[in-house]
Design a protein around this motif. Structure first.
Motif, PDB file in Angstrom:
ATOM      1  N   SER A 126       0.841  -1.208   0.000  1.00 35.92           N
ATOM      2  CA  SER A 126       0.000   0.000   0.000  1.00 35.92           C
ATOM      3  C   SER A 126       0.870   1.250   0.000  1.00 35.92           C
ATOM      4  CB  SER A 126      -0.897   0.028   1.240  1.00 35.92           C
ATOM      5  OG  SER A 126      -1.770  -1.046   1.215  1.00 35.92           O
ATOM      6  N   LYS A 177       2.320   1.831  -3.356  1.00 34.79           N
ATOM      7  CA  LYS A 177       1.266   2.304  -4.261  1.00 34.79           C
ATOM      8  C   LYS A 177       0.916   3.769  -3.979  1.00 34.79           C
ATOM      9  CE  LYS A 177      -2.177  -1.013  -5.847  1.00 34.79           C
ATOM     10  NZ  LYS A 177      -3.363  -1.766  -5.438  1.00 34.79           N
ATOM     11  N   CYS A 178       0.700   4.098  -2.685  1.00 32.77           N
ATOM     12  CA  CYS A 178       0.322   5.473  -2.307  1.00 32.77           C
ATOM     13  C   CYS A 178       1.421   6.462  -2.688  1.00 32.77           C
ATOM     14  CB  CYS A 178       0.059   5.572  -0.806  1.00 32.77           C
ATOM     15  SG  CYS A 178      -1.440   4.752  -0.281  1.00 32.77           S
ATOM     16  N   SER A 179       2.671   6.011  -2.712  1.00 31.72           N
ATOM     17  CA  SER A 179       3.773   6.928  -3.033  1.00 31.72           C
ATOM     18  C   SER A 179       4.052   6.948  -4.537  1.00 31.72           C
ATOM     19  CB  SER A 179       5.052   6.494  -2.300  1.00 31.72           C
ATOM     20  OG  SER A 179       5.652   5.373  -2.939  1.00 31.72           O
ATOM     21  N   ASN A 180       3.192   6.325  -5.317  1.00 30.75           N
ATOM     22  CA  ASN A 180       3.463   6.175  -6.759  1.00 30.75           C
ATOM     23  C   ASN A 180       4.799   5.519  -7.015  1.00 30.75           C
ATOM     24  OD1 ASN A 180       1.327   6.859  -8.337  1.00 30.75           O
ATOM     25  ND2 ASN A 180       1.676   9.072  -8.014  1.00 30.75           N
ATOM     26  N   PHE A 183       1.131   8.366   5.030  1.00 32.07           N
ATOM     27  CA  PHE A 183      -0.196   8.246   4.393  1.00 32.07           C
ATOM     28  C   PHE A 183      -1.282   7.985   5.442  1.00 32.07           C
ATOM     29  CE2 PHE A 183       3.057   6.775   1.380  1.00 32.07           C
ATOM     30  CZ  PHE A 183       2.972   7.832   0.493  1.00 32.07           C
ATOM     31  N   ASN A 227      -6.240   5.883   3.178  1.00 37.17           N
ATOM     32  CA  ASN A 227      -5.521   5.698   1.909  1.00 37.17           C
ATOM     33  C   ASN A 227      -4.795   4.353   1.876  1.00 37.17           C
ATOM     34  OD1 ASN A 227      -6.394   8.118   0.991  1.00 37.17           O
ATOM     35  ND2 ASN A 227      -4.457   9.215   1.297  1.00 37.17           N
ATOM     36  N   LEU A 228      -4.208   4.008   3.019  1.00 36.11           N
ATOM     37  CA  LEU A 228      -3.469   2.725   3.077  1.00 36.11           C
ATOM     38  C   LEU A 228      -4.416   1.550   2.872  1.00 36.11           C
ATOM     39  CD1 LEU A 228      -1.023   3.071   6.113  1.00 36.11           C
ATOM     40  CD2 LEU A 228      -0.450   3.061   3.687  1.00 36.11           C
ATOM     41  N   ALA A 263      -5.810   1.353  -0.652  1.00 31.07           N
ATOM     42  CA  ALA A 263      -4.807   0.825  -1.595  1.00 31.07           C
ATOM     43  C   ALA A 263      -4.702  -0.692  -1.447  1.00 31.07           C
ATOM     44  CB  ALA A 263      -3.451   1.481  -1.352  1.00 31.07           C
TER      45      ALA A 263
END
Ligand code: NAD
Ligand code: GLY
Length: 349
Positions: free
Chosen positions: A246, A249-252, A301, A305-306, A309
């Motif tokens: 996650s 993913k959240c950090s691109n 995050f 959001n975590l 994701a």
């Protein structure tokens, strides 16, 4: 030098030692005869280790062609994979020939997948040059590239024919990359081996690197031999990885895998104790180990959001996941939980 035998669907040796890259050619000659190899490497590793690798193979009468791609996770995709397959075909690689993955986990994962696909399967050799690849990705036969929809979605199980880990190649590795590998070392300690954890907690590992890498490889070998195809016990190796994926993913994908695993282990330990799943609160010890290895411990995050994701593709199907719980330092267990519990876990970020 240490030799660890893996007896999975294919038997092979993992050889770990100082300045052993020059012996690669002889080892490959004994495995494959006078054949041809494609050395696959990235633009960084090429500068440091390609010449020696090529010389070792050529000196043993093995012809080589080199496929070099742009360093980084962004290259671990079907486009680069297809370029590699075309390159093998243009160089008339046959089933008597082989691929050499010279590099980190990106190189190893993509080369292994190419080897499983080209001509319906040719052999490959792993020459890990990052700590992460040495202790984890070069052993066990998980190979993959990323799809736009997510990491490692196109892959295969394909064991290498040899893993040759020259510790000297880590001498050119940037400190941040060394730290990323330490996250996986700490992970093995928490899952299986308190003694290893205590040894690496101080962060002072460079003086005993051969033994530490060998211990991690033994631990991975043991679990791969029990559950090569990842239907049970091998999933213990995912300790910290649910939230790590996650975070990536959240950090691109700006936050590298190892750093994300470091934070993911802290969240998993904190949540597991708070939710009554652990016998011991392992959080403080993991935080200390991360800090001493120059790894992050805090997640920027939000819990929503975590969890979103983590659930992005699971939500639709509902069901359960196997979450890895650190019962005590040195012993993890799998706990089947409904996917919605990921919202509770993420609260402990
Ligand atoms: P990587 O291969 O991108 O290497 C990290 C960086 O270090 C790159 O910039 C690379 O060019 C550079 N580098 C590598 N060796 C070097 C050296 N000796 N000197 C100087 N620079 C060097 O990444 P990684 O951290 O090794 O691996 C991460 C990848 O591994 C991810 O894609 C992850 O999904 C995968 N992985 C796979 C498994 C598995 O079981 N197959 C397990 C864990 C991780
Ligand atoms: N790195 C996780 C596994 O090999 O299963």
């Amino acid at each position: 030098m240490k030799i660890i035998n893996v007896d999975a669907s294919k038997k092979y040796d993992v050889i770990i030692g100082e300045r052993i890259l020059s012996s690669l050619g002889k080892k490959c000659l004994s495995l494959f005869g006078k054949s041809k190899a494609v050395i696959v490497t990235d633009s960084n590793v090429k500068e440091h280790w390609l010449a020696e690798t090529k010389k070792s193979l050529n000196d043993s009468g093995i012809k080589t062609a080199e496929f070099v791609f742009a360093a980084g996770e962004d290259s671990k995709n079907p486009e680069t994979l297809f370029e590699l397959l075309e390159f093998a075909a243009e160089n008339k690689i046959t089933r008597s020939d082989f691929l050499v993955a010279l590099g980190g986990g990106v190189t190893g994962d993509m080369t292994g997948l190419a080897a499983s696909l080209y001509l319906r399967g040719i052999p490959f050799v792993q020459v890990p040059t990052t700590l992460l690849a040495a202790v984890d990705s070069s052993v066990g036969g998980k190979t993959a590239v990323n799809l736009k929809s997510g990491k490692n979605l196109m892959g295969a199980f394909c064991q290498p024919s040899l893993v040759l880990c020259d510790i000297n190649t880590l001498s050119t590795l940037p400190e941040t990359e060394f730290a990323n590998g330490m996250a996986e070392v700490i992970k093995y300690g928490v899952i299986f081996d308190k003694e290893l954890f205590d040894k690496v907690k101080s962060g002072d590992v460079k003086s005993d690197l051969e033994n530490i890498i060998a211990r991690c490889v033994e631990l991975k070998r043991d679990v791969v031999m029990k559950d090569e195809f990842d239907t049970g016990e091998r999933q213990l190796l995912n300790f910290g990885h649910t939230m790590a994926h996650s975070i990536e993913k959240c950090s691109n994908f700006e936050i590298p895998h190892g750093s994300a695993v470091a934070i993911g282990m802290v969240i998993a330990a904190k949540a597991s104790f708070a939710l009554g799943w652990s016998k011991e609160d392992c959080t403080a010890a993991i935080v200390e180990a991360n800090k001493n290895s120059n790894l992050p411990t805090e997640c920027v995050f939000s819990p929503e959001n975590l969890a979103d994701a983590a659930l992005s593709d699971k939500k639709r199907t509902g069901g359960t996941i196997n979450f890895v719980v650190p019962e005590t330092l040195g012993k993890c267990v799998l706990k089947k939980i409904p996917v919605d519990e990921l919202y509770k876990i993420a609260e402990y970020k």
